[in-house]
Write an enzyme that holds these catalytic residues in place. Structure first.
Site, PDB file in Angstrom:
ATOM      1  N   CYS A 132       0.800  -1.230   0.000  1.00 16.39           N
ATOM      2  CA  CYS A 132       0.000   0.000   0.000  1.00 16.39           C
ATOM      3  C   CYS A 132       0.832   1.279   0.000  1.00 16.39           C
ATOM      4  CB  CYS A 132      -0.968  -0.001   1.181  1.00 16.39           C
ATOM      5  SG  CYS A 132      -2.156  -1.368   1.118  1.00 16.39           S
TER       6      CYS A 132
ATOM      7  N   HIS B 163      -2.758   7.367   1.822  1.00 16.54           N
ATOM      8  CA  HIS B 163      -3.222   6.079   1.307  1.00 16.54           C
ATOM      9  C   HIS B 163      -4.642   5.858   1.805  1.00 16.54           C
ATOM     10  CE1 HIS B 163      -3.874   1.920   0.616  1.00 16.54           C
ATOM     11  NE2 HIS B 163      -3.674   1.559   1.876  1.00 16.54           N
TER      12      HIS B 163
ATOM     13  N   ASN C 211     -10.054   0.343  -0.506  1.00 11.87           N
ATOM     14  CA  ASN C 211      -8.599   0.339  -0.430  1.00 11.87           C
ATOM     15  C   ASN C 211      -8.062  -0.330  -1.693  1.00 11.87           C
ATOM     16  OD1 ASN C 211      -5.895  -0.177   0.092  1.00 11.87           O
ATOM     17  ND2 ASN C 211      -6.213  -0.844   2.199  1.00 11.87           N
TER      18      ASN C 211
END
Length: 329
Positions: free
Chosen positions: A123, A256, A286
């Site tokens: 990520c 993020h 996500n």
């Protein structure tokens, strides 16, 4: 005569989401058929996510990257043949090898022999990729870089685990970085601690044609949350210090897009008003390495992010990895 300082500067952005948009209710209905209980309210309260996009079975990570790249190239107004560096941040590549970046280079029809490789930092992958491209450009080795975050995380989700399958989505985002005497990327910081590799991982591996171990994502949510809120503030401050900027000089924070609680915690610790934080997790979920460039492109195209403004990106991911970059758009 003194040589001028070389910077890397963002020329254009692009993003792409596969057309299959899955709402919380649609996902809840799907899970219910498997005897898995969840709800729209439960997902929203814990994550802030309302929907995510899933790629079709025949669509690969490089396909998503291709669409985002085309849009970034168009926005930058450049000839694709001028791109002499391609870096793809992904944890869900098309193949074990060759790299997704090499596949993308071919799909774009780029035949100049420029470098192409993948970065795997989950990520925080886009922060790693952008800092890497910036270093190559500053060194003079390359002049124009295509930097992409692209993921098909739906391929590694266990849809019997409601704590993880509701969180992730697929997508891609891209930026064109080019050499410039005008300041662009001002400071970056990257870190990792492999002793935390077990709290967020996909532990399976391929051995003689057989997957050994689990091929699905595993996450210790509480451990990830605790570590994330601790390291994100620190790495953001570190990148700001390298850029000689104070938090209040940041026009936009692009974290993020993992979880709205982690995002708002970092924003608050930096003393920034929530209105300066770009949020797309509610509609994208996500998307791992794709989340930052997806959010960046969204805010550029809707007019929020303007030329000359200071942008801070920061992310944390499996590994454990974390990183941040500050740049003037």
């Amino acid at each position: 005569m003194a040589q001028s300082t070389l910077y890397s500067r963002v020329l254009g952005t692009g993003s792409y989401l596969p057309p299959d948009r899955v709402t919380n209710q649609q996902l809840t209905d799907r899970l219910a058929k498997e005897g898995i209980e969840t709800s729209d309210e439960w997902i929203v309260a814990r994550t802030g996510i309302h929907a995510r996009h899933f790629a079709a079975p025949d669509v690969t990570t490089s396909d998503l990257a291709l669409e985002a790249s085309r849009r970034a190239i168009e926005a930058a107004g450049i000839d694709p043949q001028s791109i002499d560096l391609i870096i793809v941040a992904t944890s869900t590549p098309d193949f074990v090898f060759p790299s997704t970046a090499c596949l993308l280079q071919n799909k774009l029809g780029i035949k100049n022999g420029g470098a192409a490789f993948d970065v795997q930092a989950v990520c925080s992958g886009f922060a790693y990729a952008m800092a890497t491209a910036d270093s190559f450009i500053r060194s003079g080795q390359h002049r124009t870089a295509l930097v992409i975050g692209a993921e098909t995380f739906s391929r590694i989700l266990d849809f019997k685990d409601r704590t993880t399958c509701v969180l992730f989505g697929d997508g891609a985002g891209a930026v064109i970085l080019s050499a410039s005497e005008e300041p662009g990327v001002l400071g970056s910081a990257l870190h990792a601690d492999g002793s935390y590799s077990h709290i967020l991982c996909t532990p399976g591996n391929v051995n003689r044609g057989v997957i050994e171990g689990s091929a699905f994502l595993y996450m210790d949510g509480q451990a990830v949350f605790k570590l994330a809120v601790n390291v994100l503030e620190k790495v953001a401050i570190e990148a700001l210090a390298k850029a000689n900027l104070a938090p209040e000089q940041i026009d936009w924070l692009i974290p993020h897009q993992a979880n709205i609680r982690i995002m708002t915690s970092t924003c608050r610790k930096l003393g920034l008003p929530q209105e300066r934080m770009v949020v797309t997790v509610d509609q994208h979920g996500n998307t791992s390495a794709a989340s930052i460039p997806l959010a960046f492109d969204t805010a550029v195209r809707d007019g929020r992010i303007q030329r000359g403004q200071h942008v801070l990106i920061e992310g944390v991911g499996g590994g454990f990895t974390w990183g941040a970059s500050v740049f003037r758009y």
